[in-house]
Design a protein around this motif. Structure first.
Motif, PDB file in Angstrom:
ATOM      1  N   UNK A 101      67.671  55.113  16.177  1.00 52.62           N
ATOM      2  CA  UNK A 101      68.505  54.718  17.251  1.00 52.62           C
ATOM      3  C   UNK A 101      69.020  55.664  18.295  1.00 52.62           C
ATOM      4  N   UNK A 102      68.941  57.230  17.884  1.00 48.79           N
ATOM      5  CA  UNK A 102      69.306  57.916  18.769  1.00 48.79           C
ATOM      6  C   UNK A 102      68.158  58.235  19.665  1.00 48.79           C
ATOM      7  N   UNK A 103      66.891  57.958  19.544  1.00 47.43           N
ATOM      8  CA  UNK A 103      65.789  57.995  20.577  1.00 47.43           C
ATOM      9  C   UNK A 103      66.129  56.900  21.402  1.00 47.43           C
ATOM     10  N   UNK A 104      66.335  55.704  20.924  1.00 52.17           N
ATOM     11  CA  UNK A 104      66.391  54.508  21.821  1.00 52.17           C
ATOM     12  C   UNK A 104      67.653  54.597  22.781  1.00 52.17           C
ATOM     13  N   UNK A 105      68.972  55.192  22.411  1.00 51.65           N
ATOM     14  CA  UNK A 105      70.097  55.286  23.165  1.00 51.65           C
ATOM     15  C   UNK A 105      69.787  56.432  24.310  1.00 51.65           C
TER      16      UNK A 105
END
Length: 472
Positions: A101-105
């Motif tokens: 999720x951090x990578x996508x955000x």
């Protein structure tokens, strides 16, 4: 047309003259067949790398190369990119989901960058290095805390940071010289610098950058990372980030530097000026002003203008950009701007600081995690306040652009109150009553829609609302 001859002469013929249109059509058709493949305009060759000075492989061509991006239909996946990954340490499903999720955000908007060198999955380092894995978890947790409005990192996040830091110290203190300066170790140190800058810990960032410089020197200098250009770029971006935040000279490219234009052709009208719709003729005054800038500064301006034009065209038309050229161009622009020494009280210095802010926003910053360079923002605000007191004429739309860039630099940090009032007054004097009108003027100077619109639109609308409240 019919002609006849007396009987007894030669045989009778009917002669028809073809129409002019059919002759012209045949001529064009024949010419197109003959010239097929001969009128293709060849793109100029890509300039040699600004970082290494090495020429690119034969046959590689570009001029901020924009090409049609190939499309490939890929079947939908089950789960995400980390579903089947094998990690070097025991990780719970919740942490893996948090990393994803951090990578996508924090992924940047797609600029259509295409690189010649093979790209490796972003999670390769965390699959092969425990220290890199723990640091990634720390960053992901800290970002989650930031989004949830927490002022400080959680204890669990700090525990992962302590593990990563301890592992890096063991490598540096140990006898394994190869492990102490391997790519993954250097990548974690770069991450320490970036996180320290994001969290505002300038003292820690300065300590880490000194260590990073020593590690790079032990590897043979920045040119030794030519085989891993992604890591090479991250090292230079960390160096530039510390220089902008602390107001110091960068650790690399501070002694010898190439000042020539890297991308733009010979001196010409700025790309943004030639391409903007300017029915009132304001661009002519701006072109005259830019022509009086310091020679080195004007060459940098032209390079940024060319890159901004390429990004705008690529994102609007769904095309691709030569990623190698874009990356080298941005590195060249930043190091030339940081090392350029101008009179602190001059208009040229205001432009230099504004260009640094503009370039760092579209290149060094990450979408979702805005790194605020306090020293740069404070320097630009001070220079702009002196400019507002000088009688020297500066085109109004350039002043508008300067105020907009200054407001962007102040996001996440402190801002002097007079800037908001000055922006509102300028919008009123220029009779700009909508964001579309303002954006048209900004695009005639320098602008990248996909990266800057979301940062500036709310600031401009707030200034317009403020002006309306004053009038009421």
């Amino acid at each position: 047309m019919l002609t006849s001859t007396p009987l007894g002469d030669t045989a009778l013929f009917i002669v028809t003259t073809p129409t002019k249109q059919s002759v012209e059509g045949e001529r064009k058709h024949i010419r197109s067949r003959v010239m097929r493949g001969k009128n293709c305009k060849k793109l100029p060759s890509r300039p040699s790398s600004w970082i290494t000075g090495n020429s690119t492989p034969t046959g590689t061509t570009s001029s901020t190369r924009i090409t049609n991006a190939a499309t490939l239909s890929i079947p939908a996946k089950v789960g995400h990119g980390l579903s089947c990954a094998a990690f070097p340490a025991e990780m719970s499903p919740g942490l893996l989901d948090l990393i994803w999720k951090f990578h996508r955000a924090t992924s940047r908007p797609d600029l259509g960058l295409v690189f010649d060198s093979p790209s490796h999955p972003w999670f390769d380092p965390i699959l092969n290095d425990v220290a890199c894995l723990h640091f990634t978890v720390f960053v992901a947790m800290t970002y989650r805390d930031y989004v949830q409005g927490r002022a400080e990192s959680s204890h669990s996040a700090l525990a992962h940071f302590a593990k990563a830091l301890g592992m890096i110290r063991q490598r540096l203190d140990g006898s394994d010289s190869e492990g102490s300066t391997c790519d993954s170790t250097i990548l974690v140190v770069v991450g320490f610098i970036t996180s320290a800058l994001t969290l505002g810990d300038l003292k820690a960032a300065l300590g880490h950058i000194r260590g990073l410089q020593q590690m790079v020197m032990l590897r043979g200098g920045i040119l030794a990372f030519q085989a891993n250009k992604t890591l090479q770029t991250k090292i230079l971006c960390a160096d530039l980030g510390v220089a902008l935040s602390a107001g110091c000279k960068p650790r690399f490219f501070s002694d010898t530097i190439s000042w020539g234009s890297y991308i733009a052709p010979k001196p010409r009208a700025s790309t943004s000026l030639r391409s903007c719709r300017d029915p009132l003729g304001h661009a002519s005054g701006l072109a005259a002003f830019l022509g009086g800038l310091d020679t080195k500064l004007r060459l940098i301006w032209d390079d940024i203008s060319e890159l901004a034009r390429a990004v705008n065209v690529a994102t609007q038309c769904k095309l691709s950009i030569d990623g190698e050229l874009y990356r080298d161009g941005m590195i060249s622009i930043h190091y030339r701007l940081v090392n350029l020494c101008l009179d602190a009280s001059s208009t040229d210095e205001v432009i230099r600081l504004a260009l640094l802010t503009f370039a760092s926003t579209i290149f060094l910053g990450r979408c979702g995690v805005e790194t605020h360079h306090e020293n740069l923002a404070r320097s630009l605000q001070g220079a702009l306040s002196r400019l507002s007191c000088e009688p020297k004429a500066v085109p109004a739309q350039l002043v508008l652009w300067l105020y907009a860039v200054c407001r962007i630099s102040a996001l996440g940090g402190t801002e002097q109150g007079w800037i908001r009032a000055a922006l509102a007054e300028l919008l009123r004097s220029m009779d700009l009553k909508s964001w579309d009108d303002v954006k048209l003027r900004l695009k005639c100077v320098l602008w990248v829609d996909v990266l800057l619109d979301h940062l500036t639109k709310k600031v401009v609308i707030a200034a317009m609302d403020r002006d309306t409240q004053v009038l009421i």
